[in-house]
Design a protein around this motif. Structure first.
Motif, short mmCIF file in Angstrom:
data_model
loop_
_atom_site.label_atom_id
_atom_site.label_comp_id
_atom_site.label_asym_id
_atom_site.label_seq_id
_atom_site.Cartn_x
_atom_site.Cartn_y
_atom_site.Cartn_z
N PRO A 1 0.81 -1.23 0.00
CA PRO A 1 0.00 0.00 0.00
C PRO A 1 0.84 1.28 0.00
N LEU A 2 2.00 1.27 0.68
CA LEU A 2 2.83 2.48 0.74
C LEU A 2 3.42 2.79 -0.64
N SER A 3 3.92 1.77 -1.29
CA SER A 3 4.50 1.96 -2.62
C SER A 3 3.41 2.28 -3.64
N GLU B 1 8.81 -0.66 -4.38
CA GLU B 1 8.83 -1.48 -3.17
C GLU B 1 10.22 -2.05 -2.92
N ARG B 2 10.90 -2.47 -3.98
CA ARG B 2 12.26 -2.99 -3.83
C ARG B 2 13.19 -1.91 -3.27
N ILE B 3 13.06 -0.70 -3.81
CA ILE B 3 13.88 0.42 -3.33
C ILE B 3 13.54 0.74 -1.88
N ARG B 4 12.26 0.77 -1.56
CA ARG B 4 11.81 1.10 -0.19
C ARG B 4 12.29 0.04 0.80
N LYS B 5 12.19 -1.23 0.43
CA LYS B 5 12.63 -2.30 1.32
C LYS B 5 14.14 -2.27 1.52
#
Length: 278
Positions: A236-238, A270-274
């Protein structure tokens, strides 16, 4: 047409009547020949008439140490691609031939490389992927080497890259849009990009292709709606960040993203955020 430089028995740099450098291929073309002698017309199998002297130099260097059979099959693959994709940047001759040469060498040594972007390539670039599959068939038919299916994806990306080039204003606009999107993600999550990571490189690659599609008005149609729902619920954030990007592009460039395009953005964001969280 006179020989200007001999690369090997089968390849020479020749000068045309108007003094243009050409790369000329043919079995035994340069055997027992010397510089300034005429090229035997009946032995010519292929002439590469590239506009850039730099590309001529790079192609010459490449052909001096790889089998001409690989260059010939790559030329056939490119010819098929031109019929379906239209004009391609001339650098494709160097990039694809070099890639296929190393792919064949790796395969013979049992060192195949997996393509982590296969799923995206198949869905975002189906035409280029099909050309990649045709390329594998030609390599198998002409060189008796069976490359793994992952290589179809790599070949597809070479064709995508060969379509991305254009005049400097277009290139500059692509870079501007990429920078704007990356800044939205950066400030939305308050992160610093780790530019040496694979996830960052994937993100940049995706944005380059995405921006080119956006400017050429080539949309990616919505496909599996259930997948969109799963991605939205799990990230949801991404997803909200991707919606912010979507609104920005609509307001500034009058370009509305499909759910499919938004979904792929979410996956990369999402990959970048994680990575930041890890």
């Amino acid at each position: 047409m006179k020989i200007a430089k001999i690369l090997n028995n089968n390849v020479v740099i020749a000068l045309s009547e108007n003094n243009q450098e050409l790369v000329v291929m043919g079995r035994g073309l340069a055997f027992q020949k010397k510089v300034n002698e005429n090229v035997e017309q009946d032995k010519i199998e292929k002439i590469f008439e590239l506009r850039s002297n730099e590309l001529i130099s790079r192609l010459s260097e490449l052909l001096s140490h790889i089998p001409t059979s690989i260059m010939k099959v790559c030329d056939s693959i490119i010819s098929v691609a031109r019929c379906q994709l239209g004009e391609l940047n001339e650098n494709i001759y160097i990039a694809l031939t070099d890639h296929c040469n190393y792919a064949i060498e790796r395969q013979k040594k049992g060192l195949a490389i997996s393509n982590t972007m296969m799923w995206e390539i198949q869905r975002l670039y189906p035409k280029e992927y099909r050309l990649g599959l045709e390329g594998l068939k030609l390599i198998e038919q002409e060189l008796q080497v069976t490359l793994p299916i992952d290589e179809a994806g790599f070949i597809a990306l070479h064709f995508v890259n060969a379509q991305l080039t254009g005049d400097m204003p277009i290139v500059m606009e692509i870079m501007t849009i990429m920078h704007e999107v990356m800044n939205i993600v950066k400030y939305h999550f308050n992160i610093e990009y780790q530019e040496d990571t694979l996830d960052y490189q994937r993100f940049v690659t995706h944005l380059k292709f995405f921006t080119h599609r956006m400017m050429s008005r080539n949309t990616v149609p919505n496909d599996d709606i259930s997948m969109h729902i799963v991605i939205k619920e799990n990230y949801p954030l991404s997803w909200r960040c991707a919606e912010k990007i979507s609104q920005f592009l609509l307001n500034k460039y009058q370009r509305e993203l499909t759910d499919e395009e938004r979904m792929f953005l979410v996956i990369h964001i999402e990959r970048i955020r994680k990575k930041r969280r890890d």
